[in-house]
Design an enzyme around this catalytic site. Structure first.
Site, PDB file in Angstrom:
ATOM      1  N   THR A 151     -13.125 -60.358 -34.018  1.00 56.64           N
ATOM      2  CA  THR A 151     -13.487 -61.503 -33.186  1.00 56.64           C
ATOM      3  C   THR A 151     -14.889 -61.940 -33.548  1.00 56.64           C
ATOM      4  O   THR A 151     -15.728 -61.085 -33.824  1.00 56.64           O
ATOM      5  CB  THR A 151     -13.487 -61.064 -31.704  1.00 56.64           C
ATOM      6  OG1 THR A 151     -12.162 -60.663 -31.375  1.00 56.64           O
ATOM      7  CG2 THR A 151     -13.965 -62.159 -30.773  1.00 56.64           C
ATOM      8  N   ARG A 179       0.528 -62.075 -25.985  1.00 56.57           N
ATOM      9  CA  ARG A 179      -0.475 -61.000 -25.826  1.00 56.57           C
ATOM     10  C   ARG A 179      -1.888 -61.597 -25.805  1.00 56.57           C
ATOM     11  O   ARG A 179      -2.212 -62.466 -26.595  1.00 56.57           O
ATOM     12  CB  ARG A 179      -0.337 -60.012 -26.985  1.00 56.57           C
ATOM     13  CG  ARG A 179      -1.354 -58.848 -26.970  1.00 56.57           C
ATOM     14  CD  ARG A 179      -2.545 -59.138 -27.833  1.00 56.57           C
ATOM     15  NE  ARG A 179      -3.477 -58.009 -27.900  1.00 56.57           N
ATOM     16  CZ  ARG A 179      -4.731 -58.116 -28.340  1.00 56.57           C
ATOM     17  NH1 ARG A 179      -5.197 -59.272 -28.745  1.00 56.57           N
ATOM     18  NH2 ARG A 179      -5.519 -57.073 -28.370  1.00 56.57           N
ATOM     19  N   VAL A 180      -2.701 -61.148 -24.876  1.00 58.99           N
ATOM     20  CA  VAL A 180      -4.090 -61.608 -24.817  1.00 58.99           C
ATOM     21  C   VAL A 180      -4.999 -60.385 -24.888  1.00 58.99           C
ATOM     22  O   VAL A 180      -4.726 -59.368 -24.234  1.00 58.99           O
ATOM     23  CB  VAL A 180      -4.367 -62.380 -23.506  1.00 58.99           C
ATOM     24  CG1 VAL A 180      -5.822 -62.796 -23.426  1.00 58.99           C
ATOM     25  CG2 VAL A 180      -3.468 -63.604 -23.409  1.00 58.99           C
ATOM     26  N   GLY A 181      -6.057 -60.477 -25.672  1.00 59.99           N
ATOM     27  CA  GLY A 181      -7.008 -59.358 -25.807  1.00 59.99           C
ATOM     28  C   GLY A 181      -8.183 -59.505 -24.865  1.00 59.99           C
ATOM     29  O   GLY A 181      -8.135 -60.247 -23.876  1.00 59.99           O
ATOM     30  N   ASP A 182      -9.258 -58.826 -25.187  1.00 66.80           N
ATOM     31  CA  ASP A 182     -10.448 -58.845 -24.341  1.00 66.80           C
ATOM     32  C   ASP A 182     -11.290 -60.103 -24.527  1.00 66.80           C
ATOM     33  O   ASP A 182     -12.082 -60.466 -23.651  1.00 66.80           O
ATOM     34  CB  ASP A 182     -11.351 -57.656 -24.696  1.00 66.80           C
ATOM     35  CG  ASP A 182     -11.769 -57.748 -26.173  1.00 66.80           C
ATOM     36  OD1 ASP A 182     -10.869 -57.712 -27.029  1.00 66.80           O
ATOM     37  OD2 ASP A 182     -12.967 -57.918 -26.456  1.00 66.80           O
ATOM     38  N   THR A 202     -16.026 -56.744 -30.082  1.00 64.90           N
ATOM     39  CA  THR A 202     -14.918 -56.931 -31.013  1.00 64.90           C
ATOM     40  C   THR A 202     -14.239 -55.577 -31.157  1.00 64.90           C
ATOM     41  O   THR A 202     -14.883 -54.543 -30.996  1.00 64.90           O
ATOM     42  CB  THR A 202     -15.395 -57.472 -32.370  1.00 64.90           C
ATOM     43  OG1 THR A 202     -14.265 -57.576 -33.244  1.00 64.90           O
ATOM     44  CG2 THR A 202     -16.437 -56.590 -33.015  1.00 64.90           C
ATOM     45  N   GLY A 203     -12.949 -55.610 -31.434  1.00 57.78           N
ATOM     46  CA  GLY A 203     -12.217 -54.351 -31.564  1.00 57.78           C
ATOM     47  C   GLY A 203     -10.916 -54.417 -30.794  1.00 57.78           C
ATOM     48  O   GLY A 203     -10.471 -55.501 -30.404  1.00 57.78           O
ATOM     49  N   GLY A 205      -8.667 -54.862 -28.168  1.00 53.28           N
ATOM     50  CA  GLY A 205      -8.821 -55.458 -26.847  1.00 53.28           C
ATOM     51  C   GLY A 205      -8.239 -54.614 -25.734  1.00 53.28           C
ATOM     52  O   GLY A 205      -8.822 -54.512 -24.646  1.00 53.28           O
TER      53      GLY A 205
HETATM   54  N1  ASP Z   1     -10.863 -57.994 -29.580  1.00 53.42           N
HETATM   55  C1  ASP Z   1      -9.821 -58.729 -30.266  1.00 53.42           C
HETATM   56  C2  ASP Z   1      -8.548 -58.591 -29.502  1.00 53.42           C
HETATM   57  O1  ASP Z   1      -8.194 -57.506 -29.107  1.00 53.42           O
HETATM   58  C3  ASP Z   1      -9.615 -58.313 -31.666  1.00 53.42           C
HETATM   59  C4  ASP Z   1     -10.843 -57.901 -32.440  1.00 53.42           C
HETATM   60  O2  ASP Z   1     -11.942 -58.258 -32.099  1.00 53.42           O
HETATM   61  O3  ASP Z   1     -10.716 -57.157 -33.426  1.00 53.42           O
HETATM   62  O4  ASP Z   1      -7.864 -59.570 -29.352  1.00 53.42           O
END
Ligand code: ASP
Length: 317
Positions: A151, A179-182, A202-203, A205
């Site tokens: 992200t 699907r929705v992430g963080d 980022t990572g 979610g």
């Molecule tokens: N945080 C994002 C999500 O889970 C993905 C990412 O940042 O790698 O949608």
């Protein structure tokens, strides 16, 4: 007053350069964050944000973005928005709404259309081809379908002392539709309070949401911790807690900047980011988890950058 900006991943660097140029000219933090993130959204070779982002399991590109103003706490966000050129700009516009400021799916796309945002097919041929290949690889080798996500998360501080946070992401490659992430979630993907500072994530979610890490970092800075100490404490503390209680922790990386323009990051994987402020030109760094809840940070090497450039532009047969 000092000023500065920090953003996740090497991909954000050109945007950080632009944001700092604006901030040096006394532009607002909101304009700096929007310009920074648009730069990333518009670049076709970044596979996890905006145009060129990788689609969900059904081959449809669903995008998430958020914008938060640290003076007023106004937040706007979109999730699962389709075929709109700059989701960050839609999120910013939504932050002006008293109600209905977080829209998902068709509601988000329709809002953007009604408000006159540019419609664009955001799925490139290259991203579609990568999706086709991955489907085949999953079938043949039983691969983890969710590899490949990042992200752009950004924090800016302007000369008037206003701080703004923003995020934009296509989320996990091959995610389930809907699907929705963080990234569009306040407290998890981002948080900012101009009287303290801001943070963004980022990572994975699904795991970031379990710790509300962006809020936690801002809270710790509010208690007097430096951005680096706040990141270390929140990220590594939660990494350990999650490993204990949930059995494992996904990859995650957090950035933070405080109202003095000081910054910090923490991560449980190799993580690049770009940062600059009044005193220091924008620069790309690489961070890794160090000993005893600390973070090892060093400037990126020329070799790393060259390999990266090659990798993102490598032909997809
Ligand atoms: N945080 C994002 C999500 O889970 C993905 C990412 O940042 O790698 O949608």
């Amino acid at each position: 007053m000092t000023w500065g900006a920090i953003a996740t991943w090497r991909m954000a660097h050109d945007g950080v350069v632009e944001a700092l140029r604006l901030l040096a000219e006394n532009d607002q933090a909101g304009d700096a964050v929007e310009a920074l993130i648009k730069t990333v959204e518009d670049y076709p070779y970044y596979k996890s944000v905006g145009y060129g982002g990788l689609p969900n399991a059904a081959g449809i590109l669903e995008l998430d973005a958020a914008y938060m103003d640290g003076d007023s706490f106004k937040i706007g966000a979109v999730a699962g928005i389709r075929d709109v050129k700059n989701p960050i700009s839609v999120a910013r516009k939504l932050s002006e709404e008293k109600f209905n400021s977080f829209r998902v799916g068709e509601g988000a796309t329709n809002y953007a259309m009604l408000e006159g945002f540019e419609r664009k097919n955001m799925l490139t041929r290259r991203a579609h081809r990568i999706w086709e290949k991955r489907l085949e690889e999953i079938r043949l080798y039983n691969l983890n379908p969710y590899d490949g996500h990042d992200t752009v998360g950004a924090i800016a501080l302007d000369q008037a002392g206003t701080m703004v946070a923003g995020t934009s992401s296509s989320g996990l490659f091959m995610k389930a539709p809907g699907r929705v992430g963080d990234s569009p979630l306040s407290g998890s993907g981002f948080y900012v309070d101009s009287e303290i500072g801001g943070a963004a994530a980022t990572g994975l979610g699904e795991d970031l949401m379990k710790g509300c890490l962006s809020y936690e970092i801002v809270r710790l800075m509010g208690e007097g911790l430096s951005p680096q100490k706040a990141c270390d404490q929140a990220v590594y503390g939660f990494h350990d807690k999650l490993t204990q209680r949930y059995g494992k922790a996904g990859a995650f990386s957090l950035i933070a900047m405080n109202k003095a323009g000081e910054w910090g990051v923490a991560t449980n994987v190799e993580f690049t980011f770009s940062v600059g402020n009044e005193q220091n030109k924008p620069q790309i760094f690489i961070a890794n988890k160090g000993e005893n809840h600390t973070t090892h940070i060093e400037p990126i090497t020329k070799e790393w950058l060259e390999a990266y450039e090659k990798r993102i532009k490598a032909p997809v047969e």
